[in-house]
Design a protein around this motif. Structure first.
Motif, PDB file in Angstrom:
ATOM      1  N   ARG A  18       0.837  -1.209   0.000  1.00  9.88           N
ATOM      2  CA  ARG A  18       0.000   0.000   0.000  1.00  9.88           C
ATOM      3  C   ARG A  18       0.869   1.256   0.000  1.00  9.88           C
ATOM      4  O   ARG A  18       0.568   2.233  -0.704  1.00  9.88           O
ATOM      5  N   ASP A  19       1.950   1.230   0.779  1.00  9.10           N
ATOM      6  CA  ASP A  19       2.833   2.393   0.857  1.00  9.10           C
ATOM      7  C   ASP A  19       3.503   2.684  -0.489  1.00  9.10           C
ATOM      8  O   ASP A  19       3.600   3.838  -0.898  1.00  9.10           O
ATOM      9  N   PHE A  20       3.979   1.652  -1.167  1.00 10.41           N
ATOM     10  CA  PHE A  20       4.606   1.862  -2.470  1.00 10.41           C
ATOM     11  C   PHE A  20       3.594   2.396  -3.484  1.00 10.41           C
ATOM     12  O   PHE A  20       3.905   3.275  -4.289  1.00 10.41           O
ATOM     13  N   THR A  21       2.375   1.871  -3.440  1.00 10.20           N
ATOM     14  CA  THR A  21       1.328   2.350  -4.341  1.00 10.20           C
ATOM     15  C   THR A  21       0.988   3.808  -4.039  1.00 10.20           C
ATOM     16  O   THR A  21       0.828   4.624  -4.950  1.00 10.20           O
ATOM     17  N   LEU A  22       0.907   4.143  -2.759  1.00 12.82           N
ATOM     18  CA  LEU A  22       0.640   5.522  -2.360  1.00 12.82           C
ATOM     19  C   LEU A  22       1.795   6.435  -2.779  1.00 12.82           C
ATOM     20  O   LEU A  22       1.570   7.567  -3.204  1.00 12.82           O
ATOM     21  N   TYR A  23       3.023   5.954  -2.667  1.00 11.97           N
ATOM     22  CA  TYR A  23       4.186   6.728  -3.088  1.00 11.97           C
ATOM     23  C   TYR A  23       4.083   7.055  -4.583  1.00 11.97           C
ATOM     24  O   TYR A  23       4.356   8.186  -5.003  1.00 11.97           O
ATOM     25  N   LEU A  24       3.681   6.079  -5.377  1.00 10.16           N
ATOM     26  CA  LEU A  24       3.496   6.296  -6.808  1.00 10.16           C
ATOM     27  C   LEU A  24       2.416   7.346  -7.057  1.00 10.16           C
ATOM     28  O   LEU A  24       2.608   8.270  -7.863  1.00 10.16           O
ATOM     29  N   THR A  25       1.311   7.237  -6.353  1.00 13.60           N
ATOM     30  CA  THR A  25       0.219   8.201  -6.510  1.00 13.60           C
ATOM     31  C   THR A  25       0.665   9.604  -6.116  1.00 13.60           C
ATOM     32  O   THR A  25       0.390  10.578  -6.832  1.00 13.60           O
ATOM     33  N   LEU A  26       1.364   9.722  -4.996  1.00 13.70           N
ATOM     34  CA  LEU A  26       1.844  11.039  -4.560  1.00 13.70           C
ATOM     35  C   LEU A  26       2.850  11.614  -5.556  1.00 13.70           C
ATOM     36  O   LEU A  26       2.853  12.821  -5.808  1.00 13.70           O
ATOM     37  N   SER A  27       3.671  10.776  -6.141  1.00 15.29           N
ATOM     38  CA  SER A  27       4.632  11.244  -7.142  1.00 15.29           C
ATOM     39  C   SER A  27       3.909  11.813  -8.361  1.00 15.29           C
ATOM     40  O   SER A  27       4.294  12.862  -8.891  1.00 15.29           O
ATOM     41  N   LYS A  28       2.858  11.138  -8.796  1.00 13.74           N
ATOM     42  CA  LYS A  28       2.071  11.635  -9.936  1.00 13.74           C
ATOM     43  C   LYS A  28       1.410  12.970  -9.593  1.00 13.74           C
ATOM     44  O   LYS A  28       1.382  13.891 -10.419  1.00 13.74           O
ATOM     45  N   GLU A  29       0.886  13.068  -8.383  1.00 16.21           N
ATOM     46  CA  GLU A  29       0.248  14.315  -7.958  1.00 16.21           C
ATOM     47  C   GLU A  29       1.272  15.441  -7.837  1.00 16.21           C
ATOM     48  O   GLU A  29       0.997  16.581  -8.214  1.00 16.21           O
ATOM     49  N   LEU A  30       2.448  15.133  -7.312  1.00 16.49           N
ATOM     50  CA  LEU A  30       3.509  16.140  -7.224  1.00 16.49           C
ATOM     51  C   LEU A  30       3.856  16.676  -8.608  1.00 16.49           C
ATOM     52  O   LEU A  30       4.011  17.886  -8.800  1.00 16.49           O
ATOM     53  N   LEU A  31       3.969  15.788  -9.556  1.00 20.35           N
ATOM     54  CA  LEU A  31       4.292  16.173 -10.925  1.00 20.35           C
ATOM     55  C   LEU A  31       3.195  17.075 -11.496  1.00 20.35           C
ATOM     56  O   LEU A  31       3.486  18.062 -12.181  1.00 20.35           O
ATOM     57  N   LYS A  32       1.958  16.748 -11.199  1.00 20.34           N
ATOM     58  CA  LYS A  32       0.837  17.545 -11.694  1.00 20.34           C
ATOM     59  C   LYS A  32       0.876  18.956 -11.113  1.00 20.34           C
ATOM     60  O   LYS A  32       0.745  19.937 -11.841  1.00 20.34           O
ATOM     61  N   PHE A  33       1.099  19.071  -9.810  1.00 19.30           N
ATOM     62  CA  PHE A  33       1.040  20.381  -9.173  1.00 19.30           C
ATOM     63  C   PHE A  33       2.267  21.243  -9.470  1.00 19.30           C
ATOM     64  O   PHE A  33       2.148  22.460  -9.532  1.00 19.30           O
ATOM     65  N   ILE A  34       3.418  20.631  -9.664  1.00 27.61           N
ATOM     66  CA  ILE A  34       4.567  21.459 -10.024  1.00 27.61           C
ATOM     67  C   ILE A  34       4.421  21.930 -11.469  1.00 27.61           C
ATOM     68  O   ILE A  34       4.865  23.015 -11.823  1.00 27.61           O
ATOM     69  N   GLY A  35       3.759  21.126 -12.301  1.00 30.71           N
ATOM     70  CA  GLY A  35       3.485  21.554 -13.670  1.00 30.71           C
ATOM     71  C   GLY A  35       2.526  22.741 -13.710  1.00 30.71           C
ATOM     72  O   GLY A  35       2.620  23.597 -14.590  1.00 30.71           O
ATOM     73  N   GLN A  36       1.615  22.800 -12.757  1.00 33.44           N
ATOM     74  CA  GLN A  36       0.673  23.915 -12.660  1.00 33.44           C
ATOM     75  C   GLN A  36       1.262  25.079 -11.871  1.00 33.44           C
ATOM     76  O   GLN A  36       0.606  26.101 -11.703  1.00 33.44           O
ATOM     77  N   GLU A  37       2.469  24.897 -11.355  1.00 28.94           N
ATOM     78  CA  GLU A  37       3.153  25.878 -10.505  1.00 28.94           C
ATOM     79  C   GLU A  37       2.331  26.223  -9.264  1.00 28.94           C
ATOM     80  O   GLU A  37       2.322  27.353  -8.797  1.00 28.94           O
ATOM     81  N   ASP A  38       1.641  25.239  -8.721  1.00 30.74           N
ATOM     82  CA  ASP A  38       0.925  25.382  -7.454  1.00 30.74           C
ATOM     83  C   ASP A  38       1.885  24.906  -6.366  1.00 30.74           C
ATOM     84  O   ASP A  38       1.812  23.766  -5.892  1.00 30.74           O
TER      85      ASP A  38
END
Length: 122
Positions: A18-38
């Motif tokens: 679960r932790d590794f899956t959550l890490y993957l999800t958080l990484s995708k979200e981080l990428l999304k928000f830095i792309g939006q400069e949020d």
């Protein structure tokens, strides 16, 4: 090995999964928000991911799970995302530094304290 110990070990492996899956999800979200400069949301997610990493390190079953092919596939998916995050974070930091330098280029105080006379209303 007792059934109880085996059950606890499996629970630890399930938690690691679960932790590794959550890490993957958080990484995708981080990428999304830095792309939006949020950046505020990005920093919040980065803090959450840091706490997740601490939790993963504290779980002894994490190393057991890392040896599985399923985990290797997740790591192969996570690694390029982490590299993109590093690249984009450095690019954002450099851009931010350039903006700050441009703003400070218009500061009169450090160059000529006499220039402050023109800012006063008479």
């Amino acid at each position: 090995m007792s059934a109880e110990a085996g059950g606890k070990k499996q629970e630890g492996v399930d938690a690691a999964k679960r932790d590794f899956t959550l890490y993957l999800t958080l990484s995708k979200e981080l990428l999304k928000f830095i792309g939006q400069e949020d950046i505020d949301e990005f920093l919040s997610l980065a803090e959450q991911r840091g706490r997740l990493v601490d939790r993963m390190k504290a779980n002894p079953a994490t190393e057991t799970y890392r040896k599985t092919p399923e985990c290797a596939a997740l790591i192969d998916e996570i690694h390029p995302l982490d590299m993109q995050l590093i690249y984009k974070a450095k690019a954002w930091l450099n851009k931010s530094r350039r903006r700050t330098a441009a703003v400070h280029a218009y500061d009169l105080e450090p160059l000529n304290p006499v220039g402050n006379i023109f800012n006063k209303k008479y």
